[in-house]
Design a protein around this motif. Structure first.
Motif, PDB file in Angstrom:
ATOM      1  N   GLY A 195      -3.279  -0.042 -16.643  1.00 16.26           N
ATOM      2  CA  GLY A 195      -2.333   0.857 -17.302  1.00 16.26           C
ATOM      3  C   GLY A 195      -0.930   0.734 -16.735  1.00 16.26           C
ATOM      4  O   GLY A 195       0.050   0.667 -17.487  1.00 16.26           O
ATOM      5  N   LEU A 196      -0.804   0.696 -15.398  1.00 16.91           N
ATOM      6  CA  LEU A 196       0.517   0.580 -14.791  1.00 16.91           C
ATOM      7  C   LEU A 196       1.143  -0.780 -15.071  1.00 16.91           C
ATOM      8  O   LEU A 196       2.348  -0.884 -15.326  1.00 16.91           O
ATOM      9  CB  LEU A 196       0.409   0.813 -13.277  1.00 16.91           C
ATOM     10  N   ALA A 197       0.332  -1.849 -15.032  1.00 17.26           N
ATOM     11  CA  ALA A 197       0.864  -3.181 -15.317  1.00 17.26           C
ATOM     12  C   ALA A 197       1.377  -3.269 -16.748  1.00 17.26           C
ATOM     13  O   ALA A 197       2.459  -3.817 -17.011  1.00 17.26           O
ATOM     14  CB  ALA A 197      -0.219  -4.237 -15.076  1.00 17.26           C
ATOM     15  N   ALA A 232       2.619  -1.198  -7.975  1.00 19.97           N
ATOM     16  CA  ALA A 232       1.733  -2.197  -7.379  1.00 19.97           C
ATOM     17  C   ALA A 232       1.065  -1.657  -6.115  1.00 19.97           C
ATOM     18  O   ALA A 232      -0.138  -1.867  -5.891  1.00 19.97           O
ATOM     19  CB  ALA A 232       2.525  -3.465  -7.056  1.00 19.97           C
ATOM     20  N   VAL A 233       1.840  -0.945  -5.287  1.00 20.97           N
ATOM     21  CA  VAL A 233       1.276  -0.357  -4.067  1.00 20.97           C
ATOM     22  C   VAL A 233       0.181   0.651  -4.423  1.00 20.97           C
ATOM     23  O   VAL A 233      -0.907   0.653  -3.830  1.00 20.97           O
ATOM     24  CB  VAL A 233       2.385   0.318  -3.236  1.00 20.97           C
ATOM     25  N   ALA A 234       0.446   1.517  -5.397  1.00 27.48           N
ATOM     26  CA  ALA A 234      -0.532   2.533  -5.774  1.00 27.48           C
ATOM     27  C   ALA A 234      -1.808   1.914  -6.323  1.00 27.48           C
ATOM     28  O   ALA A 234      -2.926   2.316  -5.953  1.00 27.48           O
ATOM     29  CB  ALA A 234       0.084   3.487  -6.806  1.00 27.48           C
ATOM     30  N   ALA A 235      -1.654   0.930  -7.205  1.00 27.86           N
ATOM     31  CA  ALA A 235      -2.836   0.303  -7.812  1.00 27.86           C
ATOM     32  C   ALA A 235      -3.674  -0.439  -6.776  1.00 27.86           C
ATOM     33  O   ALA A 235      -4.913  -0.328  -6.752  1.00 27.86           O
ATOM     34  CB  ALA A 235      -2.396  -0.640  -8.930  1.00 27.86           C
ATOM     35  N   CYS A 236      -3.031  -1.196  -5.906  1.00 30.12           N
ATOM     36  CA  CYS A 236      -3.767  -1.939  -4.879  1.00 30.12           C
ATOM     37  C   CYS A 236      -4.470  -1.001  -3.905  1.00 30.12           C
ATOM     38  O   CYS A 236      -5.613  -1.249  -3.479  1.00 30.12           O
ATOM     39  CB  CYS A 236      -2.828  -2.880  -4.119  1.00 30.12           C
ATOM     40  N   ILE A 256      -5.529   6.348   1.336  1.00 30.54           N
ATOM     41  CA  ILE A 256      -5.028   7.400   0.454  1.00 30.54           C
ATOM     42  C   ILE A 256      -3.591   7.747   0.813  1.00 30.54           C
ATOM     43  O   ILE A 256      -2.771   8.075  -0.059  1.00 30.54           O
ATOM     44  CB  ILE A 256      -5.954   8.625   0.515  1.00 30.54           C
ATOM     45  N   ALA A 257      -3.241   7.657   2.100  1.00 31.85           N
ATOM     46  CA  ALA A 257      -1.846   7.858   2.483  1.00 31.85           C
ATOM     47  C   ALA A 257      -0.961   6.800   1.830  1.00 31.85           C
ATOM     48  O   ALA A 257       0.133   7.107   1.310  1.00 31.85           O
ATOM     49  CB  ALA A 257      -1.707   7.809   3.999  1.00 31.85           C
ATOM     50  N   VAL A 258      -1.407   5.541   1.835  1.00 28.89           N
ATOM     51  CA  VAL A 258      -0.646   4.471   1.176  1.00 28.89           C
ATOM     52  C   VAL A 258      -0.571   4.714  -0.329  1.00 28.89           C
ATOM     53  O   VAL A 258       0.487   4.546  -0.958  1.00 28.89           O
ATOM     54  CB  VAL A 258      -1.290   3.099   1.469  1.00 28.89           C
ATOM     55  N   LEU A 259      -1.688   5.126  -0.919  1.00 29.62           N
ATOM     56  CA  LEU A 259      -1.727   5.406  -2.353  1.00 29.62           C
ATOM     57  C   LEU A 259      -0.715   6.481  -2.738  1.00 29.62           C
ATOM     58  O   LEU A 259       0.055   6.320  -3.699  1.00 29.62           O
ATOM     59  CB  LEU A 259      -3.142   5.838  -2.745  1.00 29.62           C
TER      60      LEU A 259
END
Length: 376
Positions: free
Chosen positions: A360-362, A267-271, A289-292
């Protein structure tokens, strides 16, 4: 040092940005091909033997290149040929040592049992630390000592790795009779639905990550008017964030389990990717991008832990090679897409990739909830 130092060496030797990019491609394209055989070789001959031989070959090739570059004039075509061949050969042998090391990590994870995620987080921490230090060390040695100093250090690290990895080890039980190659990897992946769904979700996610990596220099330099150094700083900050996230993920899995932490990281990556597509400032790109990559770090811990639990030891190398190959395929494709899309339209392409990543991740984690193969 191999991945980032060799292109720096090509640029220092040839002065050509085109040849530098070609050298990067020459490192990665043979690597993708090497994955089709590296896993089979590791399964058949054992991790220690393959790792040691690959490291020794890399050291010898690097020392030979250092000698040639010392006696040759950098303006000579032979010097250009030397550094381009060096890029291709080191790319191939590095993948053999990488697959061997990852296979050994999988063995350590299986031995650790329920604490496998701790083993994988430590291994990822080593990777991220090397990713921070390797380019810096390569650049400093190349700038202050020249090609011989950088290549000499690389050869020294390779020989040290061969020495440390020389623990006597027999080939895995039954490995001589086990089939190998991508067909074996496909069969194993299809028989492990949990692993297949997670790899599929991460392949889709990597499409967005690869597009961001390929487009970032264009966005930062052309659209935002910053320097190439600023563009590199974004990924250095991302590596640091990923390193911190890996440590946090290990502790989170101890408390909440593998799947809840994996879903949160997804969820963190997608958001973050969706937010990056809307960013219009350098600081925004840097932070998002650091959060991603922090989210991606958590996902990688989950993948490597699950992989170590579900892949049989006698075909681990072959299946590992297939999963890595699938995860890397989006990167050359992203480069072609960036070359074809006008810079002003890259934001729309990133938005589309972000939406596909989120879907895709969901889908992957929703499907994983229904499977009973979870090691947690």
């Amino acid at each position: 040092m191999t991945t980032y130092g060799i292109p720096l060496l090509v640029l220092a030797t040839t002065g050509s940005a085109t040849l530098t990019g070609l050298a990067f491609a020459l490192e990665w394209l043979p690597r993708l091909g090497a994955f089709t055989v590296a896993g089979t070789v590791v399964d058949r001959y054992g991790t220690a033997r393959v790792f040691r031989i690959a490291c020794v070959i890399r050291a010898l090739v690097v020392l030979a290149a250092a000698f040639l570059l010392t006696v040759l004039d950098t303006a000579e075509p032979t010097a250009t040929v030397t550094v381009m061949v060096l890029a291709a050969v080191t790319g191939v042998v590095t993948e053999f040592s990488y697959v061997a090391a990852e296979t050994a990590g999988g063995e350590a994870s299986r031995t650790a049992g329920a604490r496998a995620h701790r083993v994988q987080s430590v291994l990822l921490g080593i990777d991220q630390t090397a990713m921070l230090a390797g380019p810096l060390v390569s650049g400093l040695l190349l700038e202050h000592g020249g090609p011989a100093a950088m290549l000499g250090a690389l050869a020294g690290f390779s020989l040290l790795a061969a020495t440390l990895g020389a623990r006597p080890q027999a080939a895995p039980a039954g490995a001589t009779a086990a089939p190998g190659g991508l067909r074996t990897g496909w069969a194993t992946l299809r028989s492990r639905p949990a692993l297949a769904w997670l790899v599929g979700g991460l392949v889709v996610s990597n499409c967005a990550i690869a597009l961001l990596q390929a487009a970032m220099p264009v966005i930062v330099v052309t659209e935002l008017g910053h320097s190439s150094t600023d563009a590199g700083l974004i990924w250095s900050a991302a590596a640091l964030a990923s390193l911190l996230a890996i440590t946090a993920t290990r502790r989170a899995i101890d408390h909440w389990g593998l799947w809840p932490v994996g879903a949160a990281a997804a969820a963190v990556a997608a958001c973050a990717t969706l937010a990056v597509a809307q960013a219009d400032t350098y600081r925004g790109y840097l932070l998002l991008i650091a959060v991603l990559m922090a989210g991606e770090g958590g996902l990688t811990v989950v993948l490597r832990t699950l992989r170590s639990h579900l892949i049989p030891p006698d075909v681990f190398g072959s299946t590992l090679s297939l999963t890595i190959l699938l995860l890397l395929l989006p990167f050359p494709a992203a480069g072609l897409l960036v070359a074809a899309v006008p810079p002003a339209q890259l934001g729309h392409a990133i938005t589309a990739a972000a939406l596909v990543q989120a879907l895709g991740l969901a889908t992957a984690f929703a499907r994983l909830r229904t499977l009973a193969a979870s090691p947690a």
